[in-house]
Motif scaffolding. Structure first.
Motif, PDB file in Angstrom:
ATOM      1  N   VAL A   1       0.868  -1.181   0.000  1.00  0.00           N
ATOM      2  CA  VAL A   1       0.000   0.000   0.000  1.00  0.00           C
ATOM      3  C   VAL A   1       0.910   1.238   0.000  1.00  0.00           C
ATOM      4  N   TYR A   2       0.705   2.095  -0.984  1.00  0.00           N
ATOM      5  CA  TYR A   2       1.476   3.337  -1.071  1.00  0.00           C
ATOM      6  C   TYR A   2       0.558   4.517  -0.836  1.00  0.00           C
ATOM      7  N   LEU A   3       0.961   5.442  -0.004  1.00  0.00           N
ATOM      8  CA  LEU A   3       0.179   6.669   0.207  1.00  0.00           C
ATOM      9  C   LEU A   3       1.002   7.866  -0.266  1.00  0.00           C
ATOM     10  N   ILE A   4       0.398   8.653  -1.143  1.00  0.00           N
ATOM     11  CA  ILE A   4       1.083   9.828  -1.702  1.00  0.00           C
ATOM     12  C   ILE A   4       0.429  11.080  -1.140  1.00  0.00           C
ATOM     13  N   THR A   5       1.209  12.014  -0.629  1.00  0.00           N
ATOM     14  CA  THR A   5       0.654  13.323  -0.273  1.00  0.00           C
ATOM     15  C   THR A   5       0.949  14.290  -1.424  1.00  0.00           C
TER      16      THR A   5
ATOM     17  N   SER B   1      -0.824  14.708  -4.145  1.00  0.00           N
ATOM     18  CA  SER B   1      -1.002  13.961  -5.406  1.00  0.00           C
ATOM     19  C   SER B   1      -1.518  14.843  -6.548  1.00  0.00           C
ATOM     20  N   ASN B   2      -1.917  16.079  -6.246  1.00  0.00           N
ATOM     21  CA  ASN B   2      -2.328  16.998  -7.315  1.00  0.00           C
ATOM     22  C   ASN B   2      -1.153  17.715  -7.963  1.00  0.00           C
ATOM     23  N   GLY B   3       0.012  17.665  -7.333  1.00  0.00           N
ATOM     24  CA  GLY B   3       1.191  18.349  -7.865  1.00  0.00           C
ATOM     25  C   GLY B   3       1.837  17.542  -8.976  1.00  0.00           C
ATOM     26  N   LEU B   4       2.879  18.107  -9.585  1.00  0.00           N
ATOM     27  CA  LEU B   4       3.515  17.439 -10.729  1.00  0.00           C
ATOM     28  C   LEU B   4       4.098  16.081 -10.347  1.00  0.00           C
ATOM     29  N   LEU B   5       4.903  16.051  -9.282  1.00  0.00           N
ATOM     30  CA  LEU B   5       5.490  14.760  -8.886  1.00  0.00           C
ATOM     31  C   LEU B   5       4.405  13.796  -8.413  1.00  0.00           C
ATOM     32  N   GLY B   6       3.431  14.316  -7.677  1.00  0.00           N
ATOM     33  CA  GLY B   6       2.332  13.473  -7.200  1.00  0.00           C
ATOM     34  C   GLY B   6       1.606  12.794  -8.365  1.00  0.00           C
ATOM     35  N   GLN B   7       1.338  13.538  -9.412  1.00  0.00           N
ATOM     36  CA  GLN B   7       0.648  12.982 -10.590  1.00  0.00           C
ATOM     37  C   GLN B   7       1.503  11.908 -11.266  1.00  0.00           C
ATOM     38  N   LYS B   8       2.809  12.168 -11.349  1.00  0.00           N
ATOM     39  CA  LYS B   8       3.700  11.193 -11.991  1.00  0.00           C
ATOM     40  C   LYS B   8       3.780   9.899 -11.173  1.00  0.00           C
ATOM     41  N   LEU B   9       3.752  10.040  -9.846  1.00  0.00           N
ATOM     42  CA  LEU B   9       3.790   8.844  -8.992  1.00  0.00           C
ATOM     43  C   LEU B   9       2.550   7.991  -9.209  1.00  0.00           C
ATOM     44  N   LEU B  10       1.400   8.663  -9.319  1.00  0.00           N
ATOM     45  CA  LEU B  10       0.157   7.906  -9.571  1.00  0.00           C
ATOM     46  C   LEU B  10       0.287   7.090 -10.850  1.00  0.00           C
ATOM     47  N   GLN B  11       0.835   7.722 -11.887  1.00  0.00           N
ATOM     48  CA  GLN B  11       0.984   7.003 -13.163  1.00  0.00           C
ATOM     49  C   GLN B  11       1.965   5.841 -13.049  1.00  0.00           C
ATOM     50  N   LYS B  12       3.028   6.033 -12.285  1.00  0.00           N
ATOM     51  CA  LYS B  12       4.015   4.953 -12.074  1.00  0.00           C
ATOM     52  C   LYS B  12       3.372   3.753 -11.390  1.00  0.00           C
ATOM     53  N   PHE B  13       2.623   4.053 -10.307  1.00  0.00           N
ATOM     54  CA  PHE B  13       2.030   2.978  -9.511  1.00  0.00           C
ATOM     55  C   PHE B  13       0.937   2.234 -10.274  1.00  0.00           C
ATOM     56  N   LYS B  14       0.386   2.889 -11.280  1.00  0.00           N
ATOM     57  CA  LYS B  14      -0.672   2.273 -12.094  1.00  0.00           C
ATOM     58  C   LYS B  14      -0.192   0.947 -12.692  1.00  0.00           C
ATOM     59  N   ASN B  15       1.113   0.895 -13.003  1.00  0.00           N
ATOM     60  CA  ASN B  15       1.677  -0.303 -13.646  1.00  0.00           C
ATOM     61  C   ASN B  15       2.271  -1.287 -12.649  1.00  0.00           C
ATOM     62  N   ILE B  16       2.071  -1.026 -11.363  1.00  0.00           N
ATOM     63  CA  ILE B  16       2.621  -1.902 -10.334  1.00  0.00           C
ATOM     64  C   ILE B  16       1.443  -2.510  -9.583  1.00  0.00           C
ATOM     65  N   ASP B  17       1.590  -3.778  -9.190  1.00  0.00           N
ATOM     66  CA  ASP B  17       0.515  -4.441  -8.464  1.00  0.00           C
ATOM     67  C   ASP B  17       0.524  -3.951  -7.011  1.00  0.00           C
ATOM     68  N   CYS B  18      -0.322  -2.959  -6.709  1.00  0.00           N
ATOM     69  CA  CYS B  18      -0.335  -2.401  -5.349  1.00  0.00           C
ATOM     70  C   CYS B  18      -1.618  -1.611  -5.128  1.00  0.00           C
TER      71      CYS B  18
ATOM     72  N   GLY C   1     -10.060   5.757 -10.804  1.00  0.00           N
ATOM     73  CA  GLY C   1     -10.471   4.350 -10.883  1.00  0.00           C
ATOM     74  C   GLY C   1      -9.442   3.366 -10.380  1.00  0.00           C
ATOM     75  N   PHE C   2      -8.144   3.708 -10.498  1.00  0.00           N
ATOM     76  CA  PHE C   2      -7.131   2.711 -10.091  1.00  0.00           C
ATOM     77  C   PHE C   2      -6.508   3.053  -8.737  1.00  0.00           C
ATOM     78  N   TYR C   3      -7.080   4.072  -8.084  1.00  0.00           N
ATOM     79  CA  TYR C   3      -6.583   4.466  -6.757  1.00  0.00           C
ATOM     80  C   TYR C   3      -7.737   5.061  -5.952  1.00  0.00           C
ATOM     81  N   LYS C   4      -7.523   5.167  -4.636  1.00  0.00           N
ATOM     82  CA  LYS C   4      -8.508   5.851  -3.780  1.00  0.00           C
ATOM     83  C   LYS C   4      -8.021   7.271  -3.549  1.00  0.00           C
ATOM     84  N   TYR C   5      -8.947   8.207  -3.455  1.00  0.00           N
ATOM     85  CA  TYR C   5      -8.559   9.587  -3.195  1.00  0.00           C
ATOM     86  C   TYR C   5      -9.118  10.060  -1.862  1.00  0.00           C
TER      87      TYR C   5
END
Ligand SMILES: NC(=O)c1ccc[n+]([C@@H]2O[C@H](COP(=O)([O-])OP(=O)(O)OC[C@H]3O[C@@H](n4cnc5c(N)ncnc54)[C@H](OP(=O)(O)O)[C@@H]3O)[C@@H](O)[C@H]2O)c1
Length: 298
Positions: A2-6, A8-25, A41-45
Motif C-alpha cells: 500500500v502506497y500513500l502519496i501526499t 497527489s495533485n502536484g507534478l510529482l504526485g501525478q507522476k507517482l500515480l501514473q508509475k504505480f498504475k503499472n505496479i501491483d499495489c 479508478g485505479f486508486y482511492k482519493y
C-alpha cells in the motif's frame, strides 16, 4: 503493498500515480484540494491537508501504508518569504506529523527536499556537503531534514532540482512547459542566464521514489538531471527542439527580476549514490523532451 502519496495533485504526485498504475499495489492518493488528476479508478482519493495532524493520523491509520511519499509542500519560494508561518507548518512541522505516524504504522517515509538548502557556491553537491540555505523555503526544507535525522521512523530524503514534465490542471507551471507555451504563441520572454541548474525530469524522479522504497534505501539521496545548464539554455534548448524562433528569448540577469527570495547561483548533484543505491539512470534533457512531446499529444 500500500502506497500513500501526499500532494497527489502536484507534478510529482501525478507522476507517482501514473508509475504505480503499472505496479501491483494499492494506491492512496491524497492532496489538499479536490482531486485534479484526470484519470481515476485505479486508486482511492482522500482529501488530506498535511498540516492537520488529526487528519494525518486518521487517514494513515485507515490504510496503514507500507510507504508514505511526501510530495506536498509550499513550493512558491517567494511566497515562503512572506508567509513564514505557513511555510514552516507545511514544509517542516507537518513532516514531523508524517514521521510520527510512519513510525506508528511502520511505514517507510520518503520525503522530497531541495537543492535550495545549498548556497550554490560549489555547484556540484554531494549528500555530505554542508547546507547553507539562502531563502526561507530552503531553511524550512533543511529543518524538515534535521527533524528526520533525529527521528526513529524509517526515512529517506530525496533532494532534487527544478522539476519539469507534463501534468494536468497544475497550480504551478514548470519551466519547460511554460516556455514551450509562450514561444508557441509567439510571445517574447525574458529569461535569466546567470542561474545554473541540473533540471530533473519528473518521470525520472517518480521512478527514483519507487526504487527508494523497493531497495529500502534510507538516508539522503541526491536525485536530479545529469546536465547542468543556465535557465536561458534550458529555454533555448526547448525552443530549438520545437523549431521556435529563439530571438523571442531575451537574456536578462537574475537581479532584474527583483525576486523576494535569494536563489543559489549554481546547483547540480553528484548522482553516484543514487546510481548505486536505487539504480538511478536519468534521461538526457533531449530524451526527456522527446517523451514530453509524445505525452503532450495524448
Ligand atoms: N518544483 C520544483 O522545481 C522543485 C525543486 C526542488 C524540490 N522540489 C520539491 O519537490 C516536491 C514536489 O514538488 P512539485 O513541483 O511536484 O510540487 P507542486 O507541483 O507545487 O505540488 C505540490 C502539491 O502540494 C499540495 N499541497 C500544498 N499544501 C498542502 C498541504 N498543506 N497539504 C497537502 N497537500 C498540500 C498541493 O496540492 P493541492 O493542489 O491539492 O492544493 C500541490 O499540488 C516538493 O516537496 C518540493 O518542495 C520541487
Amino acid at each position: 503493498m500500500v502506497y500513500l502519496i501526499t500532494g497527489s495533485n502536484g507534478l510529482l504526485g501525478q507522476k507517482l500515480l501514473q508509475k504505480f498504475k503499472n505496479i501491483d499495489c494499492e494506491i492512496i492518493a491524497t492532496s489538499k484540494g479536490e482531486n485534479k488528476n484526470p484519470e481515476t479508478g485505479f486508486y482511492k482519493y482522500e482529501n488530506l491537508d498535511i498540516t492537520n495532524k488529526t487528519r494525518v493520523f486518521e487517514v494513515v491509520n485507515k490504510y496503514k501504508p507500507n510507504a508514505i511519499i511526501n510530495t506536498a509542500a509550499l513550493t512558491n519560494v517567494d511566497l515562503c518569504e512572506d508567509e513564514k508561518e505557513l511555510c514552516d507548518h507545511i514544509n517542516t512541522i507537518a513532516v514531523g506529523y508524517l514521521a510520527d505516524v510512519a513510525l506508528e504504522v511502520n511505514a517507510h517515509l520518503i520525503h522530497i527536499s531541495t537543492d535550495f538548502i545549498f548556497d550554490g557556491q560549489k555547484s556540484l553537491y554531494d549528500e555530505e556537503d554542508t547546507p547553507n540555505p539562502l531563502s526561507y523555503y530552503g531553511k524550512s526544507k533543511l529543518n524538515s531534514e534535521k527533524l528526520l535525522f533525529n527521528h526513529n521512523c524509517r526515512w529517506s530524503v530525496l533532494r532534487t532540482i527544478v522539476i519539469y514534465g507534463v501534468g494536468k490542471n497544475l497550480e504551478k507551471n514548470n519551466i519547460v512547459i511554460w516556455a514551450k507555451n509562450q514561444l508557441e504563441q509567439g510571445n517574447s520572454i525574458n529569461i535569466i542566464d546567470d542561474e545554473f541548474r541540473a533540471p530533473t525530469f519528473a518521470d525520472d524522479l517518480a521512478e527514483a521514489c519507487v526504487q527508494t522504497f523497493q531497495n529500502e534505501a534510507y538516508g539522503i539521496i541526491h536525485v536530479s538531471g545529469k546536465e547542468m545548464m543556465s535557465i536561458f539554455e534550458i529555454v533555448e534548448r526547448v525552443a530549438k527542439f520545437y523549431n521556435f524562433d529563439t530571438s523571442l528569448i531575451n537574456r536578462i540577469k537574475s537581479k532584474e527580476l527583483n525576486q523576494k527570495a535569494k536563489r543559489p547561483p549554481k546547483t547540480s548533484f553528484n548522482l553516484e549514490k543514487a546510481k548505486r543505491k536505487i539504480n538511478y539512470s536519468p534521461k538526457s534533457f533531449l530524451e526527456s523532451l522527446n517523451i514530453i512531446d509524445k505525452q503532450l499529444l495524448n
